[in-house]
Design a protein around this motif. Structure first.
Motif, PDB file in Angstrom:
ATOM      1  N   ARG A 160      -9.368  -1.395   9.061  1.00 35.18           N
ATOM      2  CA  ARG A 160      -8.655  -0.114   8.941  1.00 35.18           C
ATOM      3  C   ARG A 160      -7.149  -0.322   8.856  1.00 35.18           C
ATOM      4  NH1 ARG A 160     -10.989   4.224  13.005  1.00 35.18           N
ATOM      5  NH2 ARG A 160      -9.686   5.513  11.688  1.00 35.18           N
ATOM      6  N   VAL A 161      -6.613  -1.247   9.666  1.00 33.34           N
ATOM      7  CA  VAL A 161      -5.177  -1.535   9.635  1.00 33.34           C
ATOM      8  C   VAL A 161      -4.785  -2.104   8.272  1.00 33.34           C
ATOM      9  CG1 VAL A 161      -3.384  -3.064  10.572  1.00 33.34           C
ATOM     10  CG2 VAL A 161      -4.910  -1.821  12.121  1.00 33.34           C
ATOM     11  N   ASP A 162      -5.579  -3.041   7.776  1.00 26.09           N
ATOM     12  CA  ASP A 162      -5.277  -3.635   6.471  1.00 26.09           C
ATOM     13  C   ASP A 162      -5.318  -2.589   5.359  1.00 26.09           C
ATOM     14  OD1 ASP A 162      -4.905  -6.102   7.657  1.00 26.09           O
ATOM     15  OD2 ASP A 162      -6.878  -6.876   7.086  1.00 26.09           O
ATOM     16  N   ALA A 163      -6.296  -1.661   5.421  1.00 27.81           N
ATOM     17  CA  ALA A 163      -6.389  -0.607   4.406  1.00 27.81           C
ATOM     18  C   ALA A 163      -5.186   0.329   4.484  1.00 27.81           C
ATOM     19  CB  ALA A 163      -7.692   0.179   4.580  1.00 27.81           C
ATOM     20  N   PHE A 164      -4.798   0.695   5.707  1.00 30.17           N
ATOM     21  CA  PHE A 164      -3.630   1.556   5.884  1.00 30.17           C
ATOM     22  C   PHE A 164      -2.371   0.865   5.365  1.00 30.17           C
ATOM     23  CE2 PHE A 164       0.105   2.833   8.300  1.00 30.17           C
ATOM     24  CZ  PHE A 164       0.115   4.189   8.059  1.00 30.17           C
ATOM     25  N   ARG A 165      -2.206  -0.401   5.716  1.00 32.88           N
ATOM     26  CA  ARG A 165      -1.030  -1.145   5.275  1.00 32.88           C
ATOM     27  C   ARG A 165      -1.003  -1.250   3.756  1.00 32.88           C
ATOM     28  NH1 ARG A 165      -1.167  -5.712   8.467  1.00 32.88           N
ATOM     29  NH2 ARG A 165       0.046  -4.585   9.983  1.00 32.88           N
ATOM     30  N   ALA A 166      -2.144  -1.529   3.141  1.00 31.20           N
ATOM     31  CA  ALA A 166      -2.195  -1.646   1.678  1.00 31.20           C
ATOM     32  C   ALA A 166      -1.817  -0.321   1.019  1.00 31.20           C
ATOM     33  CB  ALA A 166      -3.586  -2.089   1.233  1.00 31.20           C
ATOM     34  N   LEU A 167      -2.333   0.778   1.562  1.00 31.42           N
ATOM     35  CA  LEU A 167      -2.023   2.093   0.999  1.00 31.42           C
ATOM     36  C   LEU A 167      -0.555   2.448   1.205  1.00 31.42           C
ATOM     37  CD1 LEU A 167      -2.952   4.780  -0.258  1.00 31.42           C
ATOM     38  CD2 LEU A 167      -3.520   5.532   2.068  1.00 31.42           C
ATOM     39  N   SER A 168      -0.052   2.222   2.408  1.00 28.50           N
ATOM     40  CA  SER A 168       1.318   2.658   2.720  1.00 28.50           C
ATOM     41  C   SER A 168       2.382   1.775   2.087  1.00 28.50           C
ATOM     42  CB  SER A 168       1.525   2.738   4.235  1.00 28.50           C
ATOM     43  OG  SER A 168       1.419   1.462   4.818  1.00 28.50           O
ATOM     44  N   THR A 169       2.032   0.580   1.680  1.00 21.92           N
ATOM     45  CA  THR A 169       3.033  -0.318   1.086  1.00 21.92           C
ATOM     46  C   THR A 169       2.763  -0.591  -0.394  1.00 21.92           C
ATOM     47  OG1 THR A 169       1.813  -2.296   1.775  1.00 21.92           O
ATOM     48  CG2 THR A 169       3.494  -1.462   3.296  1.00 21.92           C
ATOM     49  N   ARG A 170       1.912   0.233  -0.981  1.00 21.20           N
ATOM     50  CA  ARG A 170       1.613   0.058  -2.408  1.00 21.20           C
ATOM     51  C   ARG A 170       2.912   0.083  -3.210  1.00 21.20           C
ATOM     52  NH1 ARG A 170      -2.719   4.056  -4.544  1.00 21.20           N
ATOM     53  NH2 ARG A 170      -1.675   5.085  -2.836  1.00 21.20           N
ATOM     54  N   GLY A 171       3.092  -0.888  -4.057  1.00 20.02           N
ATOM     55  CA  GLY A 171       4.290  -0.958  -4.884  1.00 20.02           C
ATOM     56  C   GLY A 171       5.439  -1.732  -4.246  1.00 20.02           C
ATOM     57  N   PHE A 172       5.280  -2.135  -2.984  1.00 19.54           N
ATOM     58  CA  PHE A 172       6.312  -2.939  -2.315  1.00 19.54           C
ATOM     59  C   PHE A 172       6.074  -4.405  -2.627  1.00 19.54           C
ATOM     60  CE2 PHE A 172       6.869   0.857  -0.201  1.00 19.54           C
ATOM     61  CZ  PHE A 172       7.570   0.815   0.989  1.00 19.54           C
ATOM     62  N   SER A 173       7.143  -5.118  -2.881  1.00 18.94           N
ATOM     63  CA  SER A 173       7.019  -6.572  -2.969  1.00 18.94           C
ATOM     64  C   SER A 173       6.955  -7.116  -1.541  1.00 18.94           C
ATOM     65  CB  SER A 173       8.234  -7.170  -3.695  1.00 18.94           C
ATOM     66  OG  SER A 173       9.402  -7.007  -2.889  1.00 18.94           O
ATOM     67  N   ASP A 174       6.575  -8.371  -1.389  1.00 20.53           N
ATOM     68  CA  ASP A 174       6.575  -8.976  -0.052  1.00 20.53           C
ATOM     69  C   ASP A 174       7.971  -8.929   0.556  1.00 20.53           C
ATOM     70  OD1 ASP A 174       3.866  -9.486  -0.075  1.00 20.53           O
ATOM     71  OD2 ASP A 174       4.088 -11.582  -0.677  1.00 20.53           O
ATOM     72  N   GLU A 175       8.993  -9.138  -0.282  1.00 19.64           N
ATOM     73  CA  GLU A 175      10.373  -9.083   0.211  1.00 19.64           C
ATOM     74  C   GLU A 175      10.736  -7.673   0.670  1.00 19.64           C
ATOM     75  OE1 GLU A 175      14.953  -9.996  -1.213  1.00 19.64           O
ATOM     76  OE2 GLU A 175      13.310 -10.540  -2.537  1.00 19.64           O
ATOM     77  N   TYR A 180       8.697  -5.435   1.812  1.00 14.48           N
ATOM     78  CA  TYR A 180       7.961  -5.203   3.056  1.00 14.48           C
ATOM     79  C   TYR A 180       8.672  -5.861   4.237  1.00 14.48           C
ATOM     80  CZ  TYR A 180       4.258  -5.218   6.516  1.00 14.48           C
ATOM     81  OH  TYR A 180       3.541  -5.061   7.671  1.00 14.48           O
ATOM     82  N   ARG A 181       9.051  -7.125   4.068  1.00  9.59           N
ATOM     83  CA  ARG A 181       9.749  -7.832   5.154  1.00  9.59           C
ATOM     84  C   ARG A 181      11.061  -7.142   5.497  1.00  9.59           C
ATOM     85  NH1 ARG A 181       7.654 -12.206   2.346  1.00  9.59           N
ATOM     86  NH2 ARG A 181       9.574 -12.504   1.207  1.00  9.59           N
ATOM     87  N   THR A 182      11.788  -6.668   4.498  1.00  6.74           N
ATOM     88  CA  THR A 182      13.043  -5.954   4.750  1.00  6.74           C
ATOM     89  C   THR A 182      12.779  -4.667   5.529  1.00  6.74           C
ATOM     90  OG1 THR A 182      14.077  -6.869   2.766  1.00  6.74           O
ATOM     91  CG2 THR A 182      15.038  -4.843   3.661  1.00  6.74           C
ATOM     92  N   ALA A 183      11.780  -3.911   5.114  1.00  9.55           N
ATOM     93  CA  ALA A 183      11.463  -2.658   5.802  1.00  9.55           C
ATOM     94  C   ALA A 183      11.079  -2.910   7.254  1.00  9.55           C
ATOM     95  CB  ALA A 183      10.333  -1.936   5.075  1.00  9.55           C
ATOM     96  N   VAL A 184      10.256  -3.911   7.498  1.00 10.36           N
ATOM     97  CA  VAL A 184       9.839  -4.225   8.867  1.00 10.36           C
ATOM     98  C   VAL A 184      11.039  -4.656   9.702  1.00 10.36           C
ATOM     99  CG1 VAL A 184       8.484  -5.833  10.277  1.00 10.36           C
ATOM    100  CG2 VAL A 184       7.449  -4.738   8.276  1.00 10.36           C
ATOM    101  N   THR A 185      11.900  -5.470   9.141  1.00  9.76           N
ATOM    102  CA  THR A 185      13.085  -5.926   9.861  1.00  9.76           C
ATOM    103  C   THR A 185      13.980  -4.751  10.246  1.00  9.76           C
ATOM    104  OG1 THR A 185      13.028  -8.071   8.766  1.00  9.76           O
ATOM    105  CG2 THR A 185      15.133  -7.403   9.717  1.00  9.76           C
ATOM    106  N   VAL A 186      14.203  -3.842   9.309  1.00  4.34           N
ATOM    107  CA  VAL A 186      15.050  -2.673   9.581  1.00  4.34           C
ATOM    108  C   VAL A 186      14.413  -1.798  10.661  1.00  4.34           C
ATOM    109  CG1 VAL A 186      15.931  -0.517   8.598  1.00  4.34           C
ATOM    110  CG2 VAL A 186      16.191  -2.677   7.340  1.00  4.34           C
ATOM    111  N   LEU A 187      13.115  -1.552  10.558  1.00  4.99           N
ATOM    112  CA  LEU A 187      12.440  -0.724  11.559  1.00  4.99           C
ATOM    113  C   LEU A 187      12.450  -1.384  12.942  1.00  4.99           C
ATOM    114  CD1 LEU A 187       9.468   0.556   9.407  1.00  4.99           C
ATOM    115  CD2 LEU A 187      11.428   1.889  10.237  1.00  4.99           C
ATOM    116  N   GLU A 188      12.293  -2.691  12.986  1.00  4.40           N
ATOM    117  CA  GLU A 188      12.361  -3.403  14.269  1.00  4.40           C
ATOM    118  C   GLU A 188      13.742  -3.264  14.893  1.00  4.40           C
ATOM    119  OE1 GLU A 188      11.149  -7.351  13.152  1.00  4.40           O
ATOM    120  OE2 GLU A 188       9.050  -6.946  13.670  1.00  4.40           O
ATOM    121  N   ARG A 189      14.787  -3.387  14.061  1.00  2.00           N
ATOM    122  CA  ARG A 189      16.151  -3.221  14.569  1.00  2.00           C
ATOM    123  C   ARG A 189      16.386  -1.814  15.093  1.00  2.00           C
ATOM    124  NH1 ARG A 189      19.926  -4.866  10.040  1.00  2.00           N
ATOM    125  NH2 ARG A 189      18.158  -5.945   9.155  1.00  2.00           N
TER     126      ARG A 189
END
Length: 67
Positions: free
Chosen positions: A32-47, A49-58
């Protein structure tokens, strides 16, 4: 694309043990987590995604500092 639940928990395999039911539930939740992540990040490159996670963590860290 961005994660694998088995990989996340493999590092703790020696330190923690799950029951058979726990392993089954973890696998179900992982799907379920993988499906949610795939849907919510559709169209994001790996870079992206990493940028978004870093910003949200900060942002979360900043908010925790003031709490």
């Amino acid at each position: 694309m961005h994660g694998n639940n088995e990989r996340r928990f493999a590092a703790n395999a020696d330190a923690e043990a799950l029951t058979t039911g726990g392993r089954t539930r973890l696998a179900e939740v992982g799907v379920r987590v993988d499906a949610f992540r795939a849907l919510s990040t559709r169209g994001f490159s790996d870079e992206d995604y990493r940028t978004a996670v870093t910003v949200l963590e900060r942002m979360a860290f900043n908010l925790e500092e003031t709490a």
